[in-house]
Write a protein that holds these residues in place. Sequence first.
Motif, PDB file in Angstrom:
ATOM      1  N   CYS A  22      -5.887  13.260   7.321  1.00 29.47           N
ATOM      2  CA  CYS A  22      -4.434  13.223   7.072  1.00 29.47           C
ATOM      3  C   CYS A  22      -3.805  14.574   7.353  1.00 29.47           C
ATOM      4  N   ILE A  23      -4.459  15.633   6.900  1.00 30.87           N
ATOM      5  CA  ILE A  23      -3.947  16.989   7.138  1.00 30.87           C
ATOM      6  C   ILE A  23      -3.900  17.267   8.635  1.00 30.87           C
ATOM      7  N   VAL A 103       4.710   5.738   2.678  1.00 26.51           N
ATOM      8  CA  VAL A 103       6.162   5.552   2.773  1.00 26.51           C
ATOM      9  C   VAL A 103       6.772   6.472   3.827  1.00 26.51           C
ATOM     10  N   ILE A 104       6.405   7.748   3.800  1.00 23.11           N
ATOM     11  CA  ILE A 104       6.961   8.712   4.760  1.00 23.11           C
ATOM     12  C   ILE A 104       6.553   8.351   6.186  1.00 23.11           C
ATOM     13  N   SER A 105       5.297   7.973   6.383  1.00 24.65           N
ATOM     14  CA  SER A 105       4.834   7.590   7.721  1.00 24.65           C
ATOM     15  C   SER A 105       5.536   6.327   8.202  1.00 24.65           C
ATOM     16  N   GLY A 106       5.722   5.377   7.295  1.00 15.87           N
ATOM     17  CA  GLY A 106       6.430   4.149   7.653  1.00 15.87           C
ATOM     18  C   GLY A 106       7.871   4.414   8.049  1.00 15.87           C
ATOM     19  N   LEU A 107       8.556   5.256   7.279  1.00 23.63           N
ATOM     20  CA  LEU A 107       9.950   5.602   7.594  1.00 23.63           C
ATOM     21  C   LEU A 107      10.038   6.343   8.929  1.00 23.63           C
ATOM     22  N   ALA A 108       9.095   7.251   9.169  1.00 20.81           N
ATOM     23  CA  ALA A 108       9.079   7.994  10.432  1.00 20.81           C
ATOM     24  C   ALA A 108       8.828   7.060  11.607  1.00 20.81           C
ATOM     25  N   LEU A 109       7.968   6.076  11.401  1.00 20.64           N
ATOM     26  CA  LEU A 109       7.654   5.123  12.459  1.00 20.64           C
ATOM     27  C   LEU A 109       8.861   4.249  12.786  1.00 20.64           C
ATOM     28  N   VAL A 110       9.579   3.815  11.766  1.00 26.05           N
ATOM     29  CA  VAL A 110      10.773   2.982  11.977  1.00 26.05           C
ATOM     30  C   VAL A 110      11.873   3.787  12.669  1.00 26.05           C
ATOM     31  N   GLN A 111      12.057   5.037  12.250  1.00 26.00           N
ATOM     32  CA  GLN A 111      13.110   5.868  12.842  1.00 26.00           C
ATOM     33  C   GLN A 111      12.796   6.258  14.283  1.00 26.00           C
ATOM     34  N   GLY A 112      11.535   6.508  14.571  1.00 23.51           N
ATOM     35  CA  GLY A 112      11.165   6.982  15.900  1.00 23.51           C
ATOM     36  C   GLY A 112      11.344   8.481  16.020  1.00 23.51           C
ATOM     37  N   ASN A 152       3.876  10.224  18.685  1.00 17.84           N
ATOM     38  CA  ASN A 152       4.405   9.947  17.353  1.00 17.84           C
ATOM     39  C   ASN A 152       3.857   8.639  16.790  1.00 17.84           C
ATOM     40  N   VAL A 153       3.907   7.587  17.586  1.00 18.85           N
ATOM     41  CA  VAL A 153       3.452   6.262  17.123  1.00 18.85           C
ATOM     42  C   VAL A 153       1.971   6.302  16.757  1.00 18.85           C
ATOM     43  N   THR A 154       1.153   6.918  17.609  1.00 16.75           N
ATOM     44  CA  THR A 154      -0.292   6.978  17.349  1.00 16.75           C
ATOM     45  C   THR A 154      -0.592   7.708  16.041  1.00 16.75           C
ATOM     46  N   LEU A 155      -0.016   8.887  15.882  1.00 15.71           N
ATOM     47  CA  LEU A 155      -0.325   9.693  14.690  1.00 15.71           C
ATOM     48  C   LEU A 155       0.257   9.083  13.413  1.00 15.71           C
ATOM     49  N   GLN A 156       1.439   8.492  13.502  1.00 17.93           N
ATOM     50  CA  GLN A 156       2.017   7.854  12.314  1.00 17.93           C
ATOM     51  C   GLN A 156       1.206   6.621  11.918  1.00 17.93           C
ATOM     52  N   CYS A 157       0.714   5.880  12.898  1.00 23.01           N
ATOM     53  CA  CYS A 157      -0.144   4.711  12.588  1.00 23.01           C
ATOM     54  C   CYS A 157      -1.463   5.155  11.968  1.00 23.01           C
ATOM     55  N   VAL A 158      -2.010   6.266  12.470  1.00 24.58           N
ATOM     56  CA  VAL A 158      -3.239   6.823  11.879  1.00 24.58           C
ATOM     57  C   VAL A 158      -2.984   7.183  10.416  1.00 24.58           C
ATOM     58  N   LEU A 159      -1.850   7.838  10.149  1.00 24.56           N
ATOM     59  CA  LEU A 159      -1.517   8.213   8.769  1.00 24.56           C
ATOM     60  C   LEU A 159      -1.328   6.981   7.885  1.00 24.56           C
ATOM     61  N   LEU A 160      -0.700   5.942   8.432  1.00 24.44           N
ATOM     62  CA  LEU A 160      -0.534   4.704   7.655  1.00 24.44           C
ATOM     63  C   LEU A 160      -1.890   4.112   7.284  1.00 24.44           C
ATOM     64  N   LEU A 162      -4.869   5.615   7.145  1.00 22.53           N
ATOM     65  CA  LEU A 162      -5.581   6.489   6.208  1.00 22.53           C
ATOM     66  C   LEU A 162      -5.018   6.367   4.800  1.00 22.53           C
ATOM     67  N   ALA A 163      -3.685   6.270   4.707  1.00 27.10           N
ATOM     68  CA  ALA A 163      -3.044   6.136   3.389  1.00 27.10           C
ATOM     69  C   ALA A 163      -3.471   4.841   2.701  1.00 27.10           C
ATOM     70  N   VAL A 164      -3.594   3.763   3.477  1.00 27.01           N
ATOM     71  CA  VAL A 164      -4.034   2.482   2.902  1.00 27.01           C
ATOM     72  C   VAL A 164      -5.467   2.601   2.379  1.00 27.01           C
ATOM     73  N   LEU A 165      -6.346   3.219   3.166  1.00 26.66           N
ATOM     74  CA  LEU A 165      -7.740   3.399   2.725  1.00 26.66           C
ATOM     75  C   LEU A 165      -7.818   4.256   1.462  1.00 26.66           C
ATOM     76  N   GLU A 166      -7.053   5.350   1.435  1.00 30.84           N
ATOM     77  CA  GLU A 166      -7.038   6.210   0.248  1.00 30.84           C
ATOM     78  C   GLU A 166      -6.525   5.457  -0.971  1.00 30.84           C
ATOM     79  N   PHE A 167      -5.487   4.663  -0.771  1.00 32.53           N
ATOM     80  CA  PHE A 167      -4.910   3.886  -1.872  1.00 32.53           C
ATOM     81  C   PHE A 167      -5.948   2.915  -2.442  1.00 32.53           C
ATOM     82  N   ILE A 168      -6.664   2.229  -1.564  1.00 36.44           N
ATOM     83  CA  ILE A 168      -7.679   1.255  -2.001  1.00 36.44           C
ATOM     84  C   ILE A 168      -8.792   1.962  -2.785  1.00 36.44           C
ATOM     85  N   ILE A 169      -9.265   3.103  -2.275  1.00 34.39           N
ATOM     86  CA  ILE A 169     -10.337   3.841  -2.947  1.00 34.39           C
ATOM     87  C   ILE A 169      -9.888   4.301  -4.337  1.00 34.39           C
ATOM     88  N   CYS A 170      -8.675   4.846  -4.416  1.00 31.28           N
ATOM     89  CA  CYS A 170      -8.174   5.327  -5.716  1.00 31.28           C
ATOM     90  C   CYS A 170      -7.939   4.169  -6.683  1.00 31.28           C
TER      91      CYS A 170
END
Length: 196
Positions: A22-23, A103-112, A152-160, A162-170
């Motif tokens: 993510c970093i 949320v931030i990655s999703g908003l960035a992806l929608v905005q472009g 932008n699309v590739t990296l934001q999708c990667v962040l999305l 990763l965030a889902v995996l982190e959420f599931i683990i936590c």
Amino acid sequence: MCCSVGFARSLGLALLPLALCCILANLLLLFPMGEITYIQQGRLSQYIWYFGGLGGGGLLMLIPAVAFITLGKCDCCWNESLMMCGSALAAVVGLVGSGYCFVISGLALVQGPQCFTTYGWTYPFADKGGRYLMQPETWANCTQPVHIVEWNVTLQCVLLGLAVLEFIICLIQMVNGLVNAVCRPCCYKQEYSLNA
């Protein structure tokens, strides 16, 4: 209890590479196509400056990762139930961090991305509600930075992802910690009464 601690440690070890990825993804967003020019000129998309990957999915995620990995290694006066409650609280921090990143990655992806078009520097896809993602032929409207939409699309999708995996683990560790904190004392009482 040993199984629960071992399981929590393995979840912590799984969180570490996800947080580091993510970093890295967030840092790459700061330098489109590896160029430093756009950050110097302030031509990056606004959501990149919210540091969803760096802060939420990255640094904040290190708190539960370290808490899970070091679970049971400290010679404290805490009992096992409190230790598992602590891991559940650390998992809540992770849920907040991964949720923020998502949320931030999703908003960035929608905005472009912000890019240079025939109208100057603008957000050409901001009013499309994310439909531009299904219209790759429109991506060529962005002439600078080169291939910024794909970047932008590739990296934001990667962040999305990763965030889902982190959420599931936590979430798994939060449930694990709470169940062990609540049920463990009951099990000990039952064992004690059976042995007596």
